[in-house]
Design an enzyme around this catalytic site. Sequence first.
Site, mmCIF file in Angstrom:
data_model
loop_
_atom_site.group_PDB
_atom_site.id
_atom_site.type_symbol
_atom_site.label_atom_id
_atom_site.label_comp_id
_atom_site.label_asym_id
_atom_site.label_seq_id
_atom_site.Cartn_x
_atom_site.Cartn_y
_atom_site.Cartn_z
ATOM 1 N N GLY A 31 0.811 -1.217 0.000
ATOM 2 C CA GLY A 31 0.000 0.000 0.000
ATOM 3 C C GLY A 31 0.841 1.261 0.000
ATOM 4 O O GLY A 31 2.029 1.238 -0.311
ATOM 5 N N HIS A 37 4.136 1.655 -8.178
ATOM 6 C CA HIS A 37 3.109 0.612 -8.032
ATOM 7 C C HIS A 37 2.129 0.663 -9.210
ATOM 8 O O HIS A 37 1.696 -0.374 -9.713
ATOM 9 C CB HIS A 37 2.300 0.843 -6.750
ATOM 10 C CG HIS A 37 3.082 0.721 -5.474
ATOM 11 N ND1 HIS A 37 3.323 1.792 -4.646
ATOM 12 C CD2 HIS A 37 3.652 -0.347 -4.868
ATOM 13 C CE1 HIS A 37 4.012 1.388 -3.583
ATOM 14 N NE2 HIS A 37 4.227 0.108 -3.693
ATOM 15 N N GLY A 150 8.331 -5.225 -8.952
ATOM 16 C CA GLY A 150 9.241 -4.175 -9.404
ATOM 17 C C GLY A 150 10.700 -4.619 -9.333
ATOM 18 O O GLY A 150 11.112 -5.296 -8.398
HETATM 19 P P1 AMP Z 1 5.964 -2.398 -1.676
HETATM 20 O O1 AMP Z 1 4.594 -1.842 -1.547
HETATM 21 O O2 AMP Z 1 7.044 -1.434 -1.364
HETATM 22 O O3 AMP Z 1 6.111 -3.737 -1.014
HETATM 23 O O4 AMP Z 1 6.149 -2.689 -3.219
HETATM 24 C C1 AMP Z 1 5.202 -3.443 -3.949
HETATM 25 C C2 AMP Z 1 5.731 -3.713 -5.331
HETATM 26 O O5 AMP Z 1 5.997 -2.472 -5.982
HETATM 27 C C3 AMP Z 1 7.045 -4.491 -5.329
HETATM 28 O O6 AMP Z 1 7.021 -5.443 -6.389
HETATM 29 C C4 AMP Z 1 8.063 -3.420 -5.573
HETATM 30 O O7 AMP Z 1 9.238 -3.887 -6.190
HETATM 31 C C5 AMP Z 1 7.305 -2.493 -6.504
HETATM 32 N N1 AMP Z 1 7.888 -1.146 -6.504
HETATM 33 C C6 AMP Z 1 8.177 -0.379 -5.431
HETATM 34 N N2 AMP Z 1 8.757 0.780 -5.803
HETATM 35 C C7 AMP Z 1 8.831 0.734 -7.164
HETATM 36 C C8 AMP Z 1 9.324 1.635 -8.166
HETATM 37 N N3 AMP Z 1 9.872 2.820 -7.837
HETATM 38 N N4 AMP Z 1 9.231 1.260 -9.461
HETATM 39 C C9 AMP Z 1 8.696 0.073 -9.809
HETATM 40 N N5 AMP Z 1 8.201 -0.821 -8.911
HETATM 41 C C10 AMP Z 1 8.275 -0.491 -7.611
#
Ligand code: AMP
Length: 285
Positions: A31, A37, A150
């Site tokens: 979130g 995201h 990501g």
């Molecule tokens: P998180 O909510 O931080 O657990 O991230 C959820 C997903 O979003 C994961 O697969 C992350 O690698 C991806 N993600 C987070 N930051 C970025 C970004 N700047 N660019 C691309 N994907 C991202």
Amino acid sequence: MHTVTTVAALREQVAVWREAGERIAFVPTMGNLHAGHLKLVARAHALADRVVASIFVNPLQFGPGEDYESYPRTLAEDEKKLARLRVDLVFAPPVEEMYPNGAGETTTIRVPRELTDQLCGASRPGHFEGMSSVVARLFNMVQPDVAVFGEKDYQQLTVIRRMVRDLAMPVEIEGVPTEREPDGLAMSSRNQYLGAAEREKAPALYAALSRAAARLAAGETDFARLARDGFADLEAAGFQPEYFEIREAETLHPPRTDSPAWAVLAAARLGRARLIDNVEVSSPA
Ligand code: AMP
């Protein structure tokens, strides 16, 4: 779009789509959504008929003293963003739904230590075990055809690919390039921990990674020296670096001069924030 909080409601909806022969893509998140995201969601739409996103701050992947309690939780705003992007279903379970026997008592998945104990795993013991366990559980709940992650969390993506291969999980894994601010800083929910002066310094992380990548692309292969220089760059920019390392791309094995591609990876603290980032580079050979 609607939000469900139970596995039963999730399965009921997914079963309808499956019955209709539709392909399902899944985007797991914690979130506090940003443009990174949202890029994953856009890719998910391109890969499937239906998109399920999950929002769950997973206690199992946070260590003692980390930011589990203070991690930004913004469900209502996240739902609006996901609705605008035509996500079909949001799964936002409470902790008890994810861990009916308690987070500390659940069955976990441990991907081999040579992959999970290095880099971020060295300073975050148990992090990857907690992360792979929740992702496996979410995969069993959603049963997607494809799941989107990501490349920003490079080691995470590598660990998930390994888990899926080793356990023959019937899901394709799709990686999406890192979304950045105009000054190069990788977007992250944790960037909001940066004060104004720290935010000014923060792009130096991507700059240091890019410098090392440019040297590799120009034919330098003294990996230890490149890593030392990168670490020193971060210190000079006011970070407290945790690591600055070169690895073979995709496997995260130690780099070889004849590797087809490398990943330059770093984690560093800047004030209250722990930032990670990476740059991939092909061998010039
Ligand atoms: P998180 O909510 O931080 O657990 O991230 C959820 C997903 O979003 C994961 O697969 C992350 O690698 C991806 N993600 C987070 N930051 C970025 C970004 N700047 N660019 C691309 N994907 C991202």
